[in-house]
Design an enzyme around this catalytic site. Structure first.
Site, PDB file in Angstrom:
ATOM      1  N   ASN A   1      15.430   8.872 -24.266  1.00 38.26           N
ATOM      2  CA  ASN A   1      16.018   8.156 -25.397  1.00 38.26           C
ATOM      3  C   ASN A   1      16.605   6.804 -25.028  1.00 38.26           C
ATOM      4  OD1 ASN A   1      15.502   9.768 -27.733  1.00 38.26           O
ATOM      5  ND2 ASN A   1      16.700  11.347 -26.711  1.00 38.26           N
TER       6      ASN A   1
ATOM      7  N   SER B   1      20.223  14.977 -26.814  1.00 40.30           N
ATOM      8  CA  SER B   1      19.332  13.822 -26.655  1.00 40.30           C
ATOM      9  C   SER B   1      19.946  12.759 -25.768  1.00 40.30           C
ATOM     10  CB  SER B   1      19.063  13.195 -28.026  1.00 40.30           C
ATOM     11  OG  SER B   1      18.457  14.128 -28.877  1.00 40.30           O
TER      12      SER B   1
ATOM     13  N   GLU C   1      12.878  17.364 -20.097  1.00 39.67           N
ATOM     14  CA  GLU C   1      13.634  16.423 -19.256  1.00 39.67           C
ATOM     15  C   GLU C   1      14.811  17.210 -18.686  1.00 39.67           C
ATOM     16  OE1 GLU C   1      15.375  13.184 -21.523  1.00 39.67           O
ATOM     17  OE2 GLU C   1      14.698  11.732 -20.055  1.00 39.67           O
TER      18      GLU C   1
ATOM     19  N   HIS D   1      16.247  19.314 -21.785  1.00 44.05           N
ATOM     20  CA  HIS D   1      15.960  18.505 -22.968  1.00 44.05           C
ATOM     21  C   HIS D   1      14.503  18.643 -23.387  1.00 44.05           C
ATOM     22  CE1 HIS D   1      15.865  14.198 -24.855  1.00 44.05           C
ATOM     23  NE2 HIS D   1      16.032  15.129 -25.771  1.00 44.05           N
TER      24      HIS D   1
HETATM   25  C1  LIG Z   1      14.935  12.717 -30.107  1.00 41.21           C
HETATM   26  C2  LIG Z   1      14.894  13.357 -28.769  1.00 41.21           C
HETATM   27  O1  LIG Z   1      15.914  13.664 -28.187  1.00 41.21           O
HETATM   28  C3  LIG Z   1      13.601  13.581 -28.038  1.00 41.21           C
HETATM   29  C4  LIG Z   1      12.350  13.649 -28.875  1.00 41.21           C
HETATM   30  O2  LIG Z   1      11.887  14.689 -29.251  1.00 41.21           O
HETATM   31  S1  LIG Z   1      11.625  12.147 -29.228  1.00 41.21           S
HETATM   32  C5  LIG Z   1      10.209  12.630 -30.147  1.00 41.21           C
HETATM   33  C6  LIG Z   1       9.092  13.141 -29.248  1.00 41.21           C
HETATM   34  N1  LIG Z   1       7.957  13.533 -30.074  1.00 41.21           N
HETATM   35  C7  LIG Z   1       7.007  12.654 -30.461  1.00 41.21           C
HETATM   36  O3  LIG Z   1       7.019  11.493 -30.069  1.00 41.21           O
HETATM   37  C8  LIG Z   1       5.972  13.204 -31.402  1.00 41.21           C
HETATM   38  C9  LIG Z   1       4.917  12.170 -31.717  1.00 41.21           C
HETATM   39  N2  LIG Z   1       3.932  12.792 -32.616  1.00 41.21           N
HETATM   40  C10 LIG Z   1       2.891  13.549 -32.113  1.00 41.21           C
HETATM   41  O4  LIG Z   1       2.712  13.720 -30.930  1.00 41.21           O
HETATM   42  C11 LIG Z   1       1.951  14.153 -33.122  1.00 41.21           C
HETATM   43  O5  LIG Z   1       2.084  13.488 -34.368  1.00 41.21           O
HETATM   44  C12 LIG Z   1       2.231  15.666 -33.322  1.00 41.21           C
HETATM   45  C13 LIG Z   1       1.805  16.424 -32.063  1.00 41.21           C
HETATM   46  C14 LIG Z   1       3.688  15.902 -33.643  1.00 41.21           C
HETATM   47  C15 LIG Z   1       1.422  16.180 -34.497  1.00 41.21           C
HETATM   48  O6  LIG Z   1       0.048  16.024 -34.155  1.00 41.21           O
HETATM   49  P1  LIG Z   1      -0.935  15.315 -35.196  1.00 41.21           P
HETATM   50  O7  LIG Z   1      -2.327  15.611 -34.820  1.00 41.21           O
HETATM   51  O8  LIG Z   1      -0.561  13.899 -35.295  1.00 41.21           O
HETATM   52  O9  LIG Z   1      -0.567  15.951 -36.550  1.00 41.21           O
HETATM   53  P2  LIG Z   1      -0.846  17.409 -37.068  1.00 41.21           P
HETATM   54  O10 LIG Z   1      -2.281  17.468 -37.531  1.00 41.21           O
HETATM   55  O11 LIG Z   1       0.246  17.683 -38.035  1.00 41.21           O
HETATM   56  O12 LIG Z   1      -0.670  18.460 -35.852  1.00 41.21           O
HETATM   57  C16 LIG Z   1      -1.646  18.567 -34.828  1.00 41.21           C
HETATM   58  C17 LIG Z   1      -1.982  20.006 -34.660  1.00 41.21           C
HETATM   59  O13 LIG Z   1      -0.847  20.754 -34.251  1.00 41.21           O
HETATM   60  C18 LIG Z   1      -0.501  21.704 -35.245  1.00 41.21           C
HETATM   61  N3  LIG Z   1       0.938  21.694 -35.358  1.00 41.21           N
HETATM   62  C19 LIG Z   1       1.713  20.667 -35.759  1.00 41.21           C
HETATM   63  N4  LIG Z   1       3.008  21.027 -35.666  1.00 41.21           N
HETATM   64  C20 LIG Z   1       3.021  22.316 -35.194  1.00 41.21           C
HETATM   65  C21 LIG Z   1       4.036  23.246 -34.877  1.00 41.21           C
HETATM   66  N5  LIG Z   1       5.329  22.932 -35.021  1.00 41.21           N
HETATM   67  N6  LIG Z   1       3.692  24.459 -34.410  1.00 41.21           N
HETATM   68  C22 LIG Z   1       2.414  24.790 -34.255  1.00 41.21           C
HETATM   69  N7  LIG Z   1       1.375  23.958 -34.518  1.00 41.21           N
HETATM   70  C23 LIG Z   1       1.706  22.731 -34.993  1.00 41.21           C
HETATM   71  C24 LIG Z   1      -1.185  21.262 -36.510  1.00 41.21           C
HETATM   72  O14 LIG Z   1      -1.508  22.408 -37.280  1.00 41.21           O
HETATM   73  C25 LIG Z   1      -2.435  20.577 -35.984  1.00 41.21           C
HETATM   74  O15 LIG Z   1      -3.425  21.534 -35.647  1.00 41.21           O
HETATM   75  P3  LIG Z   1      -4.948  21.002 -35.689  1.00 41.21           P
HETATM   76  O16 LIG Z   1      -5.017  19.747 -34.817  1.00 41.21           O
HETATM   77  O17 LIG Z   1      -5.744  22.160 -35.175  1.00 41.21           O
HETATM   78  O18 LIG Z   1      -5.179  20.667 -37.149  1.00 41.21           O
HETATM   79  N1  LIG Z   2      15.516  16.175 -33.701  1.00 39.06           N
HETATM   80  C1  LIG Z   2      14.853  15.890 -32.597  1.00 39.06           C
HETATM   81  O1  LIG Z   2      13.726  15.344 -32.608  1.00 39.06           O
HETATM   82  C2  LIG Z   2      15.463  16.233 -31.287  1.00 39.06           C
HETATM   83  C3  LIG Z   2      16.810  16.593 -31.211  1.00 39.06           C
HETATM   84  N2  LIG Z   2      17.360  16.925 -29.985  1.00 39.06           N
HETATM   85  C4  LIG Z   2      18.760  17.339 -29.899  1.00 39.06           C
HETATM   86  O2  LIG Z   2      18.829  18.718 -30.250  1.00 39.06           O
HETATM   87  C5  LIG Z   2      20.048  18.998 -30.932  1.00 39.06           C
HETATM   88  C6  LIG Z   2      19.733  19.600 -32.294  1.00 39.06           C
HETATM   89  O3  LIG Z   2      18.958  18.680 -33.009  1.00 39.06           O
HETATM   90  P1  LIG Z   2      18.195  19.166 -34.334  1.00 39.06           P
HETATM   91  O4  LIG Z   2      17.576  20.500 -34.099  1.00 39.06           O
HETATM   92  O5  LIG Z   2      17.337  18.029 -34.777  1.00 39.06           O
HETATM   93  O6  LIG Z   2      19.428  19.333 -35.344  1.00 39.06           O
HETATM   94  P2  LIG Z   2      19.411  20.085 -36.732  1.00 39.06           P
HETATM   95  O7  LIG Z   2      20.420  19.399 -37.578  1.00 39.06           O
HETATM   96  O8  LIG Z   2      18.013  20.266 -37.217  1.00 39.06           O
HETATM   97  O9  LIG Z   2      19.925  21.553 -36.314  1.00 39.06           O
HETATM   98  C7  LIG Z   2      21.205  21.755 -35.780  1.00 39.06           C
HETATM   99  C8  LIG Z   2      21.513  23.210 -36.114  1.00 39.06           C
HETATM  100  O10 LIG Z   2      22.733  23.614 -35.496  1.00 39.06           O
HETATM  101  C9  LIG Z   2      23.618  24.119 -36.500  1.00 39.06           C
HETATM  102  N3  LIG Z   2      25.013  23.949 -36.072  1.00 39.06           N
HETATM  103  C10 LIG Z   2      25.844  22.912 -36.273  1.00 39.06           C
HETATM  104  N4  LIG Z   2      27.052  23.159 -35.710  1.00 39.06           N
HETATM  105  C11 LIG Z   2      26.956  24.391 -35.141  1.00 39.06           C
HETATM  106  C12 LIG Z   2      27.857  25.217 -34.397  1.00 39.06           C
HETATM  107  N5  LIG Z   2      29.119  24.807 -34.147  1.00 39.06           N
HETATM  108  N6  LIG Z   2      27.421  26.428 -33.947  1.00 39.06           N
HETATM  109  C13 LIG Z   2      26.166  26.844 -34.211  1.00 39.06           C
HETATM  110  N7  LIG Z   2      25.259  26.121 -34.924  1.00 39.06           N
HETATM  111  C14 LIG Z   2      25.658  24.903 -35.364  1.00 39.06           C
HETATM  112  C15 LIG Z   2      23.252  23.306 -37.707  1.00 39.06           C
HETATM  113  O11 LIG Z   2      23.803  23.861 -38.855  1.00 39.06           O
HETATM  114  P3  LIG Z   2      24.156  22.755 -39.994  1.00 39.06           P
HETATM  115  O12 LIG Z   2      22.868  22.593 -40.752  1.00 39.06           O
HETATM  116  O13 LIG Z   2      25.267  23.374 -40.784  1.00 39.06           O
HETATM  117  O14 LIG Z   2      24.607  21.488 -39.293  1.00 39.06           O
HETATM  118  C16 LIG Z   2      21.731  23.370 -37.621  1.00 39.06           C
HETATM  119  O15 LIG Z   2      21.269  24.623 -38.064  1.00 39.06           O
HETATM  120  C17 LIG Z   2      20.815  17.676 -31.003  1.00 39.06           C
HETATM  121  O16 LIG Z   2      21.679  17.601 -29.904  1.00 39.06           O
HETATM  122  C18 LIG Z   2      19.696  16.648 -30.878  1.00 39.06           C
HETATM  123  O17 LIG Z   2      20.147  15.412 -30.348  1.00 39.06           O
HETATM  124  C19 LIG Z   2      16.609  16.924 -28.818  1.00 39.06           C
HETATM  125  C20 LIG Z   2      15.279  16.587 -28.874  1.00 39.06           C
HETATM  126  C21 LIG Z   2      14.625  16.196 -30.080  1.00 39.06           C
END
Ligand SMILES: CC(=O)CC(=O)SCCNC(=O)CCNC(=O)[C@H](O)C(C)(C)COP(=O)(O)OP(=O)(O)OC[C@H]1O[C@@H](n2cnc3c(N)ncnc32)[C@H](O)[C@@H]1OP(=O)(O)O
Ligand SMILES: NC(=O)C1=CN([C@@H]2O[C@H](COP(=O)(O)OP(=O)(O)OC[C@H]3O[C@@H](n4cnc5c(N)ncnc54)[C@H](OP(=O)(O)O)[C@@H]3O)[C@@H](O)[C@H]2O)C=CC1
Length: 278
Positions: free
Chosen positions: A186, A115, A148, A136
């Site tokens: 992020n 991330s 990304e 990403h």
């Molecule tokens: C942290 C990082 O490094 C980077 C990041 O990822 S930052 C986070 C980025 N992501 C976001 O911002 C997500 C924001 N949330 C959303 O866009 C929406 O809430 C969402 C798309 C996740 C869910 O959509 P929603 O309509 O709000 O909820 P939900 O009804 O649960 O799901 C929508 C549809 O997709 C389906 N669905 C949800 N998750 C699913 C999955 N994992 N696989 C397959 N289908 C899925 C649901 O069954 C639902 O289907 P219907 O519309 O036909 O009922």
């Molecule tokens: N969560 C999010 O929304 C997003 C996360 N990311 C990035 O993706 C990466 C994973 O995030 P996320 O999936 O949420 O993390 P999770 O904690 O859900 O999953 C990480 C997985 O990797 C395993 N793990 C830890 N150490 C090792 C290792 N040395 N070798 C193999 N497997 C290992 C973990 O096991 P254990 O349970 O034992 O730790 C777990 O199964 C991070 O870098 C995160 O920043 C990117 C986009 C979105």
């Protein structure tokens, strides 16, 4: 394309699933069999959802049939592209990439789904910086359109081209950015989520109101606290610490409430308790 994924958590599982949906042969590695089983269950549920809605090419069984699950990194040797999605910890990722640099065939590309962690430092650890890149994906991977693509300081044009084309073959929209802490996604998103957490700590409003204001007022699909729980509060804290350390500006200081919740094991959806109970 033989596609490798390290980590079967919420992101690794989603990436492996979408790669298999795209017709690739996939190998998924995690440290414990129980994590692989957990990831497999999540994938099967997602594929069934998509199949029921007529949004899946083929059947869930056909897609799952393209995925090999393993606890051995050696099974990555013949992969053309390996995407790492393990815990957001630079030392753990660097150690993994030192191993992968020795195991994966010389022409193989290594990518991180990190991330926020600097791609260039992970590239150095891998020993193949020209064949290293940030790929990403966004959560949940089966639904979110963006990949990304972050080039490290020495990422070759060919590596960037191959990864961009692969993301497109996976049905995603790859957008390029350069290697700075938090990249674009992020750098912008996480301070907003952190600010929402700070609003809770300072008593500005209750979590439900904060999320409701941002959903109804800004048309966000999820409120910031719901989203933080969805991402994982441990991951949110790790990202804020990378921004704070990497950019050196106190405005990226993680909210003390976020830190306290992670210390208490309240990680959001994945632990059953965050700002909400699951
Ligand atoms: C942290 C990082 O490094 C980077 C990041 O990822 S930052 C986070 C980025 N992501 C976001 O911002 C997500 C924001 N949330 C959303 O866009 C929406 O809430 C969402 C798309 C996740 C869910 O959509 P929603 O309509 O709000 O909820 P939900 O009804 O649960 O799901 C929508 C549809 O997709 C389906 N669905 C949800 N998750 C699913 C999955 N994992 N696989 C397959 N289908 C899925 C649901 O069954 C639902 O289907 P219907 O519309 O036909 O009922
Ligand atoms: N969560 C999010 O929304 C997003 C996360 N990311 C990035 O993706 C990466 C994973 O995030 P996320 O999936 O949420 O993390 P999770 O904690 O859900 O999953 C990480 C997985 O990797 C395993 N793990 C830890 N150490 C090792 C290792 N040395 N070798 C193999 N497997 C290992 C973990 O096991 P254990 O349970 O034992 O730790 C777990 O199964 C991070 O870098 C995160 O920043 C990117 C986009 C979105």
């Amino acid at each position: 394309m033989k596609f490798g994924v390290i980590g079967a958590g919420q992101m690794g599982g989603g990436i492996a699933q979408v790669a298999a949906q795209s017709g690739f042969t996939v190998v998924v590695q995690d440290v414990k069999q129980e994590f692989l089983a957990r990831g497999q269950t999540v994938m099967e549920k997602s594929l069934t959802k998509l199949h029921e809605k007529g949004r899946l090419e083929g059947t869930p069984a056909e897609v799952m049939g393209r995925i090999q699950f393993t606890t051995s990194l050696q099974d990555m040797a013949e992969c053309d592209l390996v995407v790492e999605a393990i815990v957001e910890n630079e030392a753990v990722k660097a150690d993994l990439f030192r191993q992968l640099g020795q195991i994966v065939k010389p022409g193989g590309i290594l990518a991180s789904n990190t991330s926020s962690i600097p791609i260039t430092s992970l590239a150095t650890a891998s020993g193949r910086p020209e064949r290293f890149i940030g790929m990403h994906f966004m959560n949940p991977v089966p639904l979110m359109q963006l990949v990304e693509v972050i080039r490290g300081h020495q990422t070759s044009d060919e590596t960037a081209r191959i990864v961009t084309e692969t993301a497109q073959q996976m049905g995603k929209t790859p957008l390029p950015c350069n290697d700075f802490p938090g990249f674009v996604s992020n750098r912008i998103l996480m301070p907003m989520l952190n600010e929402a957490i700070q609003c809770v700590m300072e008593g500005v409003a209750e979590p439900e109101a904060i999320d409701g204001i941002m959903k109804l007022g800004m048309n966000h699909p999820m409120g910031p606290l719901t989203l933080a729980d969805f991402i994982g509060l441990d991951t949110c804290l790790a990202i804020m610490e990378v921004l704070h350390r990497g950019l050196g500006d106190d405005k990226y200081r993680p909210s003390p409430l976020l830190r306290k919740m992670v210390q208490a094991g309240q990680l959001g959806r994945k632990s059953g308790q965050g700002f909400y109970t699951y």
